[in-house]
Design an enzyme around this catalytic site. Structure first.
Site, PDB file in Angstrom:
ATOM      1  N   LEU A 135       0.866  -1.074   0.030  1.00  0.00           N
ATOM      2  CA  LEU A 135      -0.081  -0.161   0.188  1.00  0.00           C
ATOM      3  C   LEU A 135       0.821   1.288  -0.033  1.00  0.00           C
ATOM      4  O   LEU A 135       0.408   2.469   0.020  1.00  0.00           O
ATOM      5  CB  LEU A 135      -0.879  -0.162   1.121  1.00  0.00           C
ATOM      6  CG  LEU A 135      -1.959  -1.201   1.129  1.00  0.00           C
ATOM      7  CD1 LEU A 135      -2.780  -1.192   2.415  1.00  0.00           C
ATOM      8  CD2 LEU A 135      -2.763  -1.210  -0.212  1.00  0.00           C
ATOM      9  N   CYS A 136       2.267   1.081  -0.208  1.00  0.00           N
ATOM     10  CA  CYS A 136       2.998   2.321  -0.446  1.00  0.00           C
ATOM     11  C   CYS A 136       2.903   3.037  -1.754  1.00  0.00           C
ATOM     12  O   CYS A 136       2.985   2.138  -2.576  1.00  0.00           O
ATOM     13  CB  CYS A 136       4.488   2.124   0.090  1.00  0.00           C
ATOM     14  SG  CYS A 136       4.742   1.748   1.861  1.00  0.00           S
ATOM     15  N   HIS A 137       3.119   4.229  -1.702  1.00  0.00           N
ATOM     16  CA  HIS A 137       3.108   4.906  -2.914  1.00  0.00           C
ATOM     17  C   HIS A 137       4.379   4.837  -3.688  1.00  0.00           C
ATOM     18  O   HIS A 137       5.364   4.852  -2.767  1.00  0.00           O
ATOM     19  CB  HIS A 137       2.573   6.197  -2.818  1.00  0.00           C
ATOM     20  CG  HIS A 137       1.028   6.436  -2.521  1.00  0.00           C
ATOM     21  ND1 HIS A 137       0.919   6.660  -1.010  1.00  0.00           N
ATOM     22  CD2 HIS A 137       0.137   6.870  -3.094  1.00  0.00           C
ATOM     23  CE1 HIS A 137      -0.445   6.923  -0.968  1.00  0.00           C
ATOM     24  NE2 HIS A 137      -1.059   7.031  -2.208  1.00  0.00           N
ATOM     25  N   MET A 195       8.297   4.944   5.505  1.00  0.00           N
ATOM     26  CA  MET A 195       8.460   3.393   5.202  1.00  0.00           C
ATOM     27  C   MET A 195       9.803   3.274   4.313  1.00  0.00           C
ATOM     28  O   MET A 195      10.733   2.256   4.318  1.00  0.00           O
ATOM     29  CB  MET A 195       7.350   3.014   4.389  1.00  0.00           C
ATOM     30  CG  MET A 195       6.026   2.897   5.102  1.00  0.00           C
ATOM     31  SD  MET A 195       6.262   2.129   6.676  1.00  0.00           S
ATOM     32  CE  MET A 195       6.588   0.383   6.126  1.00  0.00           C
ATOM     33  N   ASP A 220      23.190 -11.502   5.340  1.00  0.00           N
ATOM     34  CA  ASP A 220      23.469 -12.304   4.280  1.00  0.00           C
ATOM     35  C   ASP A 220      24.964 -12.601   3.936  1.00  0.00           C
ATOM     36  O   ASP A 220      25.274 -13.588   3.962  1.00  0.00           O
ATOM     37  CB  ASP A 220      22.685 -11.913   3.237  1.00  0.00           C
ATOM     38  CG  ASP A 220      22.821 -12.592   1.671  1.00  0.00           C
ATOM     39  OD1 ASP A 220      22.634 -14.053   1.918  1.00  0.00           O
ATOM     40  OD2 ASP A 220      23.429 -12.026   0.979  1.00  0.00           O
TER      41      ASP A 220
END
Length: 158
Positions: A76-78, A114, A129
């Site tokens: 839902l992030c633009h 975000m 990683d």
């Protein structure tokens, strides 16, 4: 707390917030994360003797790339036209950890919280990683927003 979730519509369904009528303002967000590890692992990173190469440089680039791809990862992030992304990594040997800080900026209609959080957490994941062959029990912690400026909700700082 009386605020409603902005990503839930009247029917209770998730939706992307409509920012059409919002004003364009300068927006900035900062986030941080930590990754704890054995002193030997941290020393390997700090000395540049890791067999995969420069861990900090790779994590920094990964964080920057992740900020730019946030809307591909979080539904839902633009999609945003970021004007600045910065990722800083600091070895803290006294705590056997790396402190990761991110900064995202833009002039736009929605915030960059975000993106900053994604940058910091992805940089931490990249360190994991690259070092997992040496140590599998590293701990990523305290991923959080530390500051936000701009927009209707104003300034926030921890």
């Amino acid at each position: 707390m009386t605020h409603a979730f902005t990503h839930i519509n009247a029917d209770g369904n998730a939706h992307m917030v409509d920012v059409t009528d919002k004003s364009v303002t300068e927006r900035e967000a900062r986030a941080e994360a930590y990754i704890e590890m054995a002193s030997e692992t941290l020393e390997m990173i700090m000395s540049g003797s890791h067999h995969k190469g420069d861990v900090f440089a790779t994590a920094r680039i990964a964080g920057i790339q992740a900020a730019k791809k946030t809307s591909d990862l979080i539904p839902l992030c633009h999609p945003l036209m970021l004007t600045k992304v910065e990722v800083e990594l600091e070895a803290q040997p006294e705590h056997n950890r790396v402190w990761i800080r991110s900064l995202c900026k833009l002039s736009g209609k929605t915030g960059v919280e975000m993106e900053a959080l994604t940058a910091a957490s992805t940089a931490a994941l990249t360190i994991y990683d690259m070092c997992k062959a040496v140590q599998k029990d590293m701990v990523i912690s305290q991923v959080r927003l530390t500051e936000k400026r701009g927009g209707k909700s104003g300034h926030f700082k921890v």
